[in-house]
Design a protein around this motif. Sequence first.
Motif, PDB file in Angstrom:
ATOM      1  N   ARG A 238       0.811  -1.225   0.000  1.00  0.00           N
ATOM      2  CA  ARG A 238       0.000   0.000   0.000  1.00  0.00           C
ATOM      3  C   ARG A 238       0.844   1.276   0.000  1.00  0.00           C
ATOM      4  O   ARG A 238       0.514   2.272  -0.611  1.00  0.00           O
ATOM      5  N   LYS A 239       1.965   1.191   0.682  1.00  0.00           N
ATOM      6  CA  LYS A 239       2.791   2.393   0.794  1.00  0.00           C
ATOM      7  C   LYS A 239       3.365   2.869  -0.564  1.00  0.00           C
ATOM      8  O   LYS A 239       3.665   4.057  -0.732  1.00  0.00           O
ATOM      9  N   LYS A 242       1.167   5.483  -1.822  1.00  0.00           N
ATOM     10  CA  LYS A 242       1.311   6.741  -1.073  1.00  0.00           C
ATOM     11  C   LYS A 242       2.522   7.516  -1.580  1.00  0.00           C
ATOM     12  O   LYS A 242       2.476   8.732  -1.752  1.00  0.00           O
ATOM     13  N   ILE A 245       1.829   9.079  -4.912  1.00  0.00           N
ATOM     14  CA  ILE A 245       0.983  10.273  -4.786  1.00  0.00           C
ATOM     15  C   ILE A 245       1.829  11.485  -4.354  1.00  0.00           C
ATOM     16  O   ILE A 245       1.677  12.596  -4.868  1.00  0.00           O
ATOM     17  N   GLU A 246       2.762  11.236  -3.451  1.00  0.00           N
ATOM     18  CA  GLU A 246       3.677  12.302  -3.019  1.00  0.00           C
ATOM     19  C   GLU A 246       4.530  12.793  -4.197  1.00  0.00           C
ATOM     20  O   GLU A 246       4.717  13.992  -4.396  1.00  0.00           O
ATOM     21  N   ALA A 279      -4.608   6.369  -9.143  1.00  0.00           N
ATOM     22  CA  ALA A 279      -5.229   6.972  -7.964  1.00  0.00           C
ATOM     23  C   ALA A 279      -6.193   8.109  -8.356  1.00  0.00           C
ATOM     24  O   ALA A 279      -6.127   9.212  -7.809  1.00  0.00           O
TER      25      ALA A 279
END
Length: 535
Positions: A238-239, A242, A245-246, A279
């Motif tokens: 999952r990370k 993230k 997205i960053e 996303a």
Amino acid sequence: MVLKQPEPWIWWKHGVIYHIYPRSFFDSNGDGVGDIQGIISKLGYLADLGVDGIWLSPVFLSPNADFGYDVSDYRSIDPTYGTMDDMNMLIEKAHEHGIRLILDMILNHTSDQHPWFLESASSKFNSKRHWYIWRDGYNGGPPNNWKSSVGGSAWEFDEISGQYYYHSFFKEQPDLNWRNPMLPQVFFDELKFWLDKGADGFRLDVINLIVKDKKFRDNPYLFGLPFFQKHVFTRNRRKSLKIVIELRKQVDQYKDRVLVGEIYTMPPGNAEVAASYLADGKGIHMAFDFSLVFRSWGARNYYKCIRDWYTNIPEHGWPCNVLSNHDLFRSIDRFPWRRNKEEKARVAAALLLTIKGTPFIYYGEEIGMRNTKVGYNDIKDPLGIRFRPFFSGRDKARTPMQWNSGMHGGFTVGQPWLPVNTDSISRNVEDHHGDQSSLLSFYRTLIAIRKANPALQQGRWVPLITGRNGVLAYARILHEERIVVILNFTARKKKISLPEHSFGNVLFSTHRNAEDIFFFQGLLIYPFEVSIYKA
Ligand code: NOJ
């Protein structure tokens, strides 16, 4: 009623992108290896073809254990390809030609010669130790059962510290530890360096691999066999999303830049997983899902593949499509049977250039370059060297671009690093260029048609015939503009019938005249016909 206006033209969405494997594109200095000046000298060719962007496989400093996919300095250019001045010139000249440049960024791993890794390996207590993934062994062996994608354990023992480091690929490519909170900023700075120089975006190598299980749990085996591992704990954690997205937030601080991620799944071609990295417009701009690559030939198969891909693309996401790349076999040689290869290449190219999503063309695809046989002793790909004679690796699709019928296909005046296909005598850019019936002319015409018709760039994709009889037909619709594409995947004549209101002028056809107008009731389609109508 408020009419939705076409979006303003966005290069990475509405343009066409061309993938260059720099070692093999054009050698300007006679050392047998392609280089940046070589690419610069061919920008005119790319502009003439109608290309809007280049994805350039890595040219950063590298010991070349995996031909550039092992970087030892992200801010330097490998001397094999030229200098930083050459690179600056490439960015500038490409822009003058209206061509954007996407660089290949490898976030998952570096070279084991990267100063970061050398420091990290120097001692257990070094400040960069946790930039990479180090673990103690377990029961006299590696920390767990994780396998490398290139065979064998993914853990390499380090005598100095008595610990193991993790590598998803070769041991010369240690994986970075993206769970370390320092890492994202470190990497954003590397990206910023290139964004400030004017790079238009990045292709993100194996971006779904960057984060591994926190608890280092064993991966399950497929069919209970130790060779086949399900990469449950080493991919798509999952990370990773993230982080992506960053990354997007950082890149979006610059205008008009793009991130396209390589989402490699096992089995390959998982549209759902690939699309999840978009996303809904907050992740990477585009993802390679490779589904077209791994579907076998056939209108129905391709239809299903496109339908699944679009179904998974979130509302604010955007698809991209590709037939092949430097890790795969040449697309024309994947189409089954020896006969009608070139006709099939045309059908596939027409599909790539008329369905919804950004087309990526692998260098040489536009002249139908074939896989090239590379002798046992000439294999250069480390994968081929490891697995020959059972698997000869990826060299066969990385051989030099065939520019003319002369010596070494006009690629170099020296000795080419990989053999040039002997068919360069007849299959080459120069000969194709002047020939209206060539595959190259076909590509150029279709790209021009795509450019001239916003519906082909931005329009909805509406299937009309879904491949059951070997024919795929669809419309691309943008407001009043309606383009209909008909593709016969078979060597037989086919009778088709489209709704009565479907008729139009021929924009392009392999079999019909431009003056013809077509009514689609009971239309007879020729073998491997490609026809595009504007209704
Ligand atoms: C994917 C790249 O496309 C391939 O060429 C490379 O070997 C691996 N990632 C490792 O970087």
